[in-house]
Scaffold this active site. Sequence first.
Site, PDB file in Angstrom:
ATOM      1  N   GLN A  46       0.794  -1.221   0.000  1.00  0.00           N
ATOM      2  CA  GLN A  46       0.000   0.000   0.000  1.00  0.00           C
ATOM      3  C   GLN A  46       0.829   1.275   0.000  1.00  0.00           C
ATOM      4  O   GLN A  46       0.324   2.333  -0.374  1.00  0.00           O
ATOM      5  CB  GLN A  46      -0.961  -0.003   1.199  1.00  0.00           C
ATOM      6  CG  GLN A  46      -2.031  -1.079   1.085  1.00  0.00           C
ATOM      7  CD  GLN A  46      -2.976  -1.096   2.264  1.00  0.00           C
ATOM      8  OE1 GLN A  46      -2.744  -1.797   3.234  1.00  0.00           O
ATOM      9  NE2 GLN A  46      -4.025  -0.306   2.192  1.00  0.00           N
ATOM     10  N   ASN A 193      -2.256 -10.374   8.669  1.00  0.00           N
ATOM     11  CA  ASN A 193      -3.239  -9.312   8.852  1.00  0.00           C
ATOM     12  C   ASN A 193      -4.597  -9.758   8.320  1.00  0.00           C
ATOM     13  O   ASN A 193      -4.744 -10.066   7.133  1.00  0.00           O
ATOM     14  CB  ASN A 193      -2.813  -8.047   8.107  1.00  0.00           C
ATOM     15  CG  ASN A 193      -3.824  -6.924   8.290  1.00  0.00           C
ATOM     16  OD1 ASN A 193      -3.863  -6.275   9.330  1.00  0.00           O
ATOM     17  ND2 ASN A 193      -4.662  -6.701   7.294  1.00  0.00           N
ATOM     18  N   GLN A 194      -5.578  -9.792   9.182  1.00  0.00           N
ATOM     19  CA  GLN A 194      -6.975 -10.078   8.844  1.00  0.00           C
ATOM     20  C   GLN A 194      -7.140 -11.147   7.768  1.00  0.00           C
ATOM     21  O   GLN A 194      -7.717 -10.901   6.700  1.00  0.00           O
ATOM     22  CB  GLN A 194      -7.692  -8.791   8.435  1.00  0.00           C
ATOM     23  CG  GLN A 194      -7.780  -7.791   9.558  1.00  0.00           C
ATOM     24  CD  GLN A 194      -8.840  -6.728   9.371  1.00  0.00           C
ATOM     25  OE1 GLN A 194      -9.500  -6.354  10.324  1.00  0.00           O
ATOM     26  NE2 GLN A 194      -9.024  -6.215   8.177  1.00  0.00           N
ATOM     27  N   GLU A 384      -5.084  -1.487  14.059  1.00  0.00           N
ATOM     28  CA  GLU A 384      -5.556  -0.516  13.065  1.00  0.00           C
ATOM     29  C   GLU A 384      -6.829   0.152  13.569  1.00  0.00           C
ATOM     30  O   GLU A 384      -7.720  -0.513  14.086  1.00  0.00           O
ATOM     31  CB  GLU A 384      -5.866  -1.166  11.707  1.00  0.00           C
ATOM     32  CG  GLU A 384      -4.664  -1.679  10.941  1.00  0.00           C
ATOM     33  CD  GLU A 384      -5.062  -2.310   9.612  1.00  0.00           C
ATOM     34  OE1 GLU A 384      -6.135  -1.955   9.055  1.00  0.00           O
ATOM     35  OE2 GLU A 384      -4.300  -3.167   9.123  1.00  0.00           O
ATOM     36  N   TRP A 433      -4.368   3.960  11.617  1.00  0.00           N
ATOM     37  CA  TRP A 433      -4.230   3.728  10.188  1.00  0.00           C
ATOM     38  C   TRP A 433      -4.667   5.014   9.497  1.00  0.00           C
ATOM     39  O   TRP A 433      -5.828   5.374   9.560  1.00  0.00           O
ATOM     40  CB  TRP A 433      -5.108   2.552   9.730  1.00  0.00           C
ATOM     41  CG  TRP A 433      -4.858   2.241   8.286  1.00  0.00           C
ATOM     42  CD1 TRP A 433      -5.420   2.841   7.191  1.00  0.00           C
ATOM     43  CD2 TRP A 433      -3.952   1.270   7.768  1.00  0.00           C
ATOM     44  NE1 TRP A 433      -4.931   2.335   6.032  1.00  0.00           N
ATOM     45  CE2 TRP A 433      -4.009   1.359   6.351  1.00  0.00           C
ATOM     46  CE3 TRP A 433      -3.077   0.348   8.348  1.00  0.00           C
ATOM     47  CZ2 TRP A 433      -3.243   0.541   5.520  1.00  0.00           C
ATOM     48  CZ3 TRP A 433      -2.329  -0.457   7.521  1.00  0.00           C
ATOM     49  CH2 TRP A 433      -2.412  -0.361   6.134  1.00  0.00           C
ATOM     50  N   GLU A 440      -5.416   2.010  -1.355  1.00  0.00           N
ATOM     51  CA  GLU A 440      -6.375   1.276  -0.527  1.00  0.00           C
ATOM     52  C   GLU A 440      -7.030   0.132  -1.304  1.00  0.00           C
ATOM     53  O   GLU A 440      -8.234   0.131  -1.591  1.00  0.00           O
ATOM     54  CB  GLU A 440      -7.425   2.240   0.033  1.00  0.00           C
ATOM     55  CG  GLU A 440      -6.938   3.043   1.232  1.00  0.00           C
ATOM     56  CD  GLU A 440      -6.639   2.174   2.450  1.00  0.00           C
ATOM     57  OE1 GLU A 440      -7.309   1.140   2.622  1.00  0.00           O
ATOM     58  OE2 GLU A 440      -5.721   2.529   3.215  1.00  0.00           O
ATOM     59  N   PHE A 449      -6.709   7.743   4.243  1.00  0.00           N
ATOM     60  CA  PHE A 449      -6.699   7.469   5.681  1.00  0.00           C
ATOM     61  C   PHE A 449      -5.550   8.163   6.407  1.00  0.00           C
ATOM     62  O   PHE A 449      -5.426   8.049   7.622  1.00  0.00           O
ATOM     63  CB  PHE A 449      -6.568   5.961   5.925  1.00  0.00           C
ATOM     64  CG  PHE A 449      -7.846   5.183   5.766  1.00  0.00           C
ATOM     65  CD1 PHE A 449      -8.666   4.932   6.849  1.00  0.00           C
ATOM     66  CD2 PHE A 449      -8.217   4.675   4.531  1.00  0.00           C
ATOM     67  CE1 PHE A 449      -9.832   4.193   6.724  1.00  0.00           C
ATOM     68  CE2 PHE A 449      -9.384   3.933   4.383  1.00  0.00           C
ATOM     69  CZ  PHE A 449     -10.198   3.692   5.477  1.00  0.00           C
TER      70      PHE A 449
END
Length: 495
Positions: A46, A193-194, A384, A433, A440, A449
């Site tokens: 990102q 992450n997630q 986050e 974040w 994104e 963000f």
Amino acid sequence: MAREAALWLLLLFSAHLLLRRASAIDRGQFPPPTSFLFGTSTSAYQIEGGYLEGKKGLSNWDVYTHKQGTIEDGSNGDIAADHYHRYMEDIELMHSLGVNSYRFSIAWTRILPRGRFGHVNPDGVAFYNAIINALLHKGIQPFVTIFHYDIPHELEERYGGWLSPEIQKDFGYFAEVCFKMFGDRVKFWVTMNQPNLLAKFAYMNGWFPPGHCSKPYGNCAFGNSSIEPYIVGHNMILSHANAVSIYRNNYQETQGGYIGIAVAARWFLDPIILGDYPAEMRKILGPTLPEFTLKQKKKLHATKLDFIGLNHYSTWYLKDCIFSSCEMDPMDGDARALSLAERDGVPIGKQTGAPFFYDVPHGMEKVVMYYKQRYNNTPTYITENGYAQASNSSMTAKDFTGDTERIDYISGYLTYLVSAMRKGADVRGYFVWSILDDFEWTSGYKDRFGLYHVDFKTQKRTPKLSAEWFREFLKGSLVSREFQNGSQLQQYYTS
């Protein structure tokens, strides 16, 4: 010109009032920096850019974003925020804020361009060594995510990536290389992450690479939305356990670090912490949900988390769809529940610039307390939390720098986080974040963000009002100073 000056004075006065109101939350309400981390979060794809530099291999996102129609604004992360070339500048920005930690991810293809089927890339190792050393020099603790959605494209081509058990070997190898190369200085590791969102968005809805889905969830060339997400989730859980086992057995004692996972789903946390999938999930999915072998259960039991990373942005209402009639939304998958942003025509909170995200600060306390109760008060870091501003190509930095909504959002969520901590929740850190506007995912550059605005044409970083607020918050001086005049803010709008 006079009218423009008057408008900026009005903005500054409004900001002054908001800063006074937001100062109700103060750094002094949290534990001292020695036992509580305040930081910012990013991920490699990102922000880094440099997608063909430093002998880096191609990732799934490098390939996917170059396919027409995959990203809403037609963009990609080839350059992103150019952090690859500007990391020293960005670390200076973090240092100026006063954060004591920075969460970032390591691009798998910078370290292992071909996964375990090739060599360790010394250029990639040198890049992350430079970041880690620069952070430590500034007194900023590296908080490193091993996998944040980018995987070597070669692994997709060879055996289907996360759909194959082979990925467990590759992920374990990648994790071990990271521990070897960086673990002497990195004390906080996040395996993934997630992963729940990746399983859903990549293999149920078809939005993320490799873009697998089937009707009614989407119309993709490949995939089975009823089966593949659970195969992928299973392989991710076992890959996580493999990485934790490697760290526990070979590195943790000598390196003195901690390891966890950033995830907000019982689907993943129940097996990792409690040993198996939720009973309700097993009942709904039946044989579609993979089984853990006895050996795998023992491994899960032996690789308990040191901490949970919780990513939290918004809250929604849920409507039961087992005992009530619902017009199911494919977004909700097999949950047998319907997510709703309003009740009786009243929104749950103020909508942010990102679709589906609402400002619902009390949701922070509720989710933290739920984790406390269900997972035995496992130490938790808010890995986050952030606010999106909607963007389009005709807007400039001045359209984003007066981000009073973000200040209100962050201060509100911190207020309810403190409330949960006062009720006994073992929370040990909070990461905004993000430090910068970034790429994104499928939204491209439509959602901003960052605490700092990025002009993606020039790569100029411009601090937003929220950056100044966060700096003053971390100094613990919001209450005492309360910005007696707007002079400190004025410089950001006249430079």
